[in-house]
Design a protein around this motif. Structure first.
Motif, mmCIF file in Angstrom:
data_model
loop_
_atom_site.group_PDB
_atom_site.id
_atom_site.type_symbol
_atom_site.label_atom_id
_atom_site.label_comp_id
_atom_site.label_asym_id
_atom_site.label_seq_id
_atom_site.Cartn_x
_atom_site.Cartn_y
_atom_site.Cartn_z
ATOM 1 N N ASN A 48 9.008 -10.413 -3.104
ATOM 2 C CA ASN A 48 9.613 -9.085 -3.240
ATOM 3 C C ASN A 48 9.694 -8.649 -4.698
ATOM 4 O O ASN A 48 9.598 -7.453 -4.994
ATOM 5 C CB ASN A 48 11.008 -9.066 -2.606
ATOM 6 N N SER A 51 5.940 -7.915 -5.794
ATOM 7 C CA SER A 51 5.419 -6.666 -5.230
ATOM 8 C C SER A 51 6.275 -5.465 -5.622
ATOM 9 O O SER A 51 5.904 -4.331 -5.352
ATOM 10 C CB SER A 51 5.292 -6.762 -3.705
ATOM 11 N N VAL A 53 9.488 -4.707 -4.728
ATOM 12 C CA VAL A 53 10.539 -4.245 -3.822
ATOM 13 C C VAL A 53 11.911 -4.432 -4.480
ATOM 14 O O VAL A 53 12.795 -3.596 -4.337
ATOM 15 C CB VAL A 53 10.482 -4.995 -2.483
ATOM 16 N N SER A 73 6.769 -0.102 -7.585
ATOM 17 C CA SER A 73 6.164 -0.904 -6.520
ATOM 18 C C SER A 73 4.867 -0.276 -6.000
ATOM 19 O O SER A 73 3.886 -0.970 -5.741
ATOM 20 C CB SER A 73 7.162 -1.065 -5.371
ATOM 21 N N ARG A 74 4.849 1.033 -5.862
ATOM 22 C CA ARG A 74 3.710 1.734 -5.306
ATOM 23 C C ARG A 74 2.437 1.537 -6.138
ATOM 24 O O ARG A 74 1.333 1.541 -5.623
ATOM 25 C CB ARG A 74 4.072 3.218 -5.225
ATOM 26 N N ILE A 77 -0.308 -2.214 -6.074
ATOM 27 C CA ILE A 77 -1.472 -2.554 -5.269
ATOM 28 C C ILE A 77 -2.754 -2.116 -5.991
ATOM 29 O O ILE A 77 -3.758 -2.801 -5.932
ATOM 30 C CB ILE A 77 -1.360 -1.975 -3.840
ATOM 31 N N ARG A 78 -2.672 -1.028 -6.711
ATOM 32 C CA ARG A 78 -3.851 -0.603 -7.479
ATOM 33 C C ARG A 78 -4.100 -1.523 -8.669
ATOM 34 O O ARG A 78 -5.185 -1.532 -9.228
ATOM 35 C CB ARG A 78 -3.707 0.840 -7.953
ATOM 36 N N PHE A 85 3.686 -10.008 5.307
ATOM 37 C CA PHE A 85 5.129 -10.090 5.484
ATOM 38 C C PHE A 85 5.509 -11.212 6.442
ATOM 39 O O PHE A 85 4.876 -11.391 7.475
ATOM 40 C CB PHE A 85 5.671 -8.754 5.990
ATOM 41 N N LEU A 101 -6.074 1.662 8.148
ATOM 42 C CA LEU A 101 -6.406 2.845 7.344
ATOM 43 C C LEU A 101 -5.335 3.071 6.271
ATOM 44 O O LEU A 101 -5.643 3.441 5.143
ATOM 45 C CB LEU A 101 -6.548 4.077 8.243
ATOM 46 N N VAL A 102 -4.084 2.842 6.638
ATOM 47 C CA VAL A 102 -3.016 2.969 5.644
ATOM 48 C C VAL A 102 -3.197 1.883 4.576
ATOM 49 O O VAL A 102 -3.052 2.145 3.377
ATOM 50 C CB VAL A 102 -1.626 2.862 6.299
ATOM 51 N N GLY A 103 -3.585 0.690 5.020
ATOM 52 C CA GLY A 103 -3.816 -0.399 4.068
ATOM 53 C C GLY A 103 -4.942 -0.114 3.091
ATOM 54 O O GLY A 103 -4.980 -0.670 1.993
ATOM 55 N N GLN A 104 -5.854 0.773 3.462
ATOM 56 C CA GLN A 104 -6.975 1.154 2.592
ATOM 57 C C GLN A 104 -6.568 2.137 1.505
ATOM 58 O O GLN A 104 -7.383 2.438 0.626
ATOM 59 C CB GLN A 104 -8.048 1.898 3.411
ATOM 60 N N HIS A 105 -5.383 2.668 1.608
ATOM 61 C CA HIS A 105 -5.032 3.824 0.779
ATOM 62 C C HIS A 105 -5.417 3.657 -0.692
ATOM 63 O O HIS A 105 -5.930 4.582 -1.321
ATOM 64 C CB HIS A 105 -3.543 4.137 0.878
ATOM 65 N N THR A 108 -8.678 4.936 -1.930
ATOM 66 C CA THR A 108 -9.011 6.357 -1.824
ATOM 67 C C THR A 108 -8.564 7.070 -3.096
ATOM 68 O O THR A 108 -7.773 6.532 -3.869
ATOM 69 C CB THR A 108 -8.337 7.023 -0.611
ATOM 70 N N ARG A 162 -4.652 -6.224 6.951
ATOM 71 C CA ARG A 162 -4.246 -4.986 6.279
ATOM 72 C C ARG A 162 -4.073 -5.210 4.776
ATOM 73 O O ARG A 162 -4.420 -4.352 3.966
ATOM 74 C CB ARG A 162 -2.944 -4.466 6.892
#
Ligand code: ADP
Ligand code: MG
Lengths: 251, 294
Positions: A48, A51, A53, A73-74, A77-78, A85, A101-105, A108, A162
């Motif tokens: 946590n 990442s 959190v 946190s956001r 991942i980039r 989890f 698809l959300v995991g791919q964000h 994009t 994911r």
């Protein structure tokens, strides 16, 4: 051997409870490191913190030498940090492929990708990539299932898939084998080997010592938020304090 | 089509548009109890541009939508700081404040109301509604729509996947307000008259009911919910004075049988069944220590 992730003097307290205290260890690039310890030792808390959190009350987190302690946190991942989890956090309102698809964000870009009605396009690249990743884990059959109805072991492994979709360099897995049957555990081991070959660095929390021995070359032992020992599994298993705190309890 | 039928369809159109204004933020789990305020903003702004600036209707109504969106954008950041029931309360208060401001704003007629010098016939209302519906269907095939549902399911994990949760929430509230503002502008031009009293609490609450009844799981929910609420009382006319009792009982029945709304996502299993699958720990265990803030 360079460190991909370095934890330096990390501390965190919740109310009066000191959960991590002056914890330091490194995760070598390209390897698999296990983080083990009794329940409540603070393993998930480490995830946590890495990442984002939680914010630590002291210490630093370095990723490839860069201080990311204050990074939102956001954004992490980039920078290459992805995680699964312990208690499977799939979005129950979405199907398997929608979760992916959300995991791919993070792959994009911009408003255009956000607003293009890509789901009108049959077999759009994003969907194909998600299904390919599922297929690698042997789970392609579940692509359009609602996640809520799936057995626990399948959900657990989809949670992992994911986490791989953002192309992260560091993958943190929280008890990936817990609740899996032997067949699923074998499939998981193969899947992790595949990720390793792609150069993904793993940090794995796991109670199954046989699994740890097979997957991880480097082990960090945590107890009451402090590092007890570090080394190969054989080395830490010989450690007196580790035997007392952890392996003794498990036996 | 008789005058009664087309009148009913026009009302249905306004209700459908309002329902989508509420639906967008609701898809991300945010209850907007002030949609009437955004509709009033669109109605008055569009009417003002038609009357005082001499804008053609086709420009004034979209501009009304833009004004409502701008207002939402301004208030979204402070409003979205609150969560759950407090967010509902904040939007509720906002709707009240906006209506009260227009009620006292003399340039747009104050309490006497504000006549509008241009008229949008039923055909224009149908066309505009069809266009909004088409836009909603397109939007539902985007990542944006996916992220709305993801945020509703688990905002913490959605954030960790790199999605800017706050920005998507602001976007949903704003886009919803644009839709509501368009509806308001259209309303003003169809009835050639705006009065602040129309944009009251009941309008906001009924619109939320359309969406809840229709269901937020798919993009069709608001349409079905608004149609149910608008058309059923008409069909029950034969029941005379009892028709609202009958209608209320029907609503209770629907909510009891289909708690997720009339339209639910196809192959998904109902939540009630999920807990019974063996080998799966109950949803609650351990969540509290795993990640915070959910
Ligand atoms: N958000 C929180 N608030 C209060 N206590 C917490 C929180 N998160 C974790 N803890 C406590 O920190 C300790 C370590 O938890 P955790 O990191 O989940 O352990 P592990 O994963 O090693 O089993 C436990 O005592 C747990 O109760
Ligand atoms: Mg844990």
């Amino acid at each position: 051997m360079t460190a991909l992730l370095a934890i330096e003097h990390l501390s965190i307290a919740f109310g009066g409870l000191q959960v991590l205290q002056d914890l330091s260890f490194t995760v070598p690039k390209g390897q698999a490191t296990a983080l083990i310890g009794p329940n409540g030792a603070g393993k998930t808390t480490v995830f946590n913190l890495v990442s984002g959190v939680y914010r630590p009350t002291g210490g630093r987190i370095l990723l490839a030498g860069q201080d990311i302690t204050a990074l939102p946190s956001r954004r992490r991942i980039r920078h290459g940090i992805a995680r699964s989890f312990q208690n499977v956090r799939l979005m129950d309102h979405l199907s398997v492929v929608e979760n992916l698809l959300v995991g791919q964000h993070a792959t994009t870009r911009g408003l255009r990708d956000l607003l293009v009605p890509f789901r009108l396009v049959p077999n759009h690249r994003w969907r194909r990539e998600a299904i390919d990743a599922l297929a690698e884990a042997g789970l392609a059959a579940y692509a359009d299932a609602g996640v809520g109805a799936l057995p626990y072991g399948i959900r657990k492994r989809i949670d992992l898939v994911r986490a791989t979709l953002a192309g992260a360099s560091l993958l943190m897995l929280d008890e990936p084998a817990a609740g899996l049957n032997p067949t699923e555990t074998n499939a998981l081991r193969d899947h992790l080997a595949l990720l390793r070959r792609r150069g993904v660095t793993l940090l794995v929390v796991e109670h199954d010592m046989q699994f740890v021995g097979e997957v991880c070359e480097h082990v960090v032992v945590l107890d009451f938020g402090q590092k007890l020992a570090e080394g190969t599994l054989a080395q830490v298993q010989r450690d007196e304090r580790v035997r007392a705190a952890y392996l003794g309890q498990a036996a | 089509m008789t005058g009664y039928q087309s009148g009913l369809l026009v009302i249905l159109c306004f209700n459908v548009i309002a329902a989508y204004a509420v639906y967008l933020p609701m898809a991300a789990g945010q209850l907007n109890l002030g949609v009437a305020g955004f509709m009033a903003t669109g109605a008055y702004a569009a009417a003002y541009l038609t009357n005082e600036a001499g804008w053609p209707m086709g420009a004034a109504i979209p501009a009304g939508g833009a004004c409502a969106g701008l207002l939402a954008l301004l208030v979204a950041v402070p409003i979205l700081r609150s969560q759950g029931i407090y967010l509902a309360l904040a939007t509720f208060a906002l709707g009240q404040v906006i209506a009260a401001i227009f009620l006292n704003l003399d340039v747009v007629g104050g309490a006497a109301g504000y006549p509008v010098s241009a008229y949008a016939g039923p055909g224009a209302v149908f066309a505009a509604t069809a266009a909004i519906l088409a836009a909603m269907l397109l939007l539902s095939r985007t990542r944006f729509a996916l992220y709305l549902t993801a945020i509703k399911s688990d905002p913490v994990v959605t954030d960790l996947m790199g999605v800017n949760v706050r920005a998507v929430q602001v976007g949903a509230l704003t886009l919803g307000a644009v839709v509501g503002g368009l509806g308001g502008g259209l309303y003003a031009h169809h009835f050639s008259f705006v009065e602040a009293q129309h944009f009251n609490v009941a309008l906001s609450i009924f619109t939320v009911l359309y969406v809840l009844l229709g269901g937020v799981q798919t993009v069709w929910g608001p349409l079905v919910g608004a149609a149910f609420f608008t058309l059923l009382p008409e069909m029950l006319r034969a029941g005379g004075g009892w028709r609202y009792v009958l209608f209320a009982l029907l609503i209770i029945g629907v909510m009891a049988l289909r708690p997720q709304g009339l339209v639910t996502a196809g192959a998904r299993w109902p939540a009630r069944l999920r807990g019974r699958i063996p080998g799966r720990p109950s949803a609650e265990t351990g969540l509290s220590t795993e990640v915070s803030g959910s």
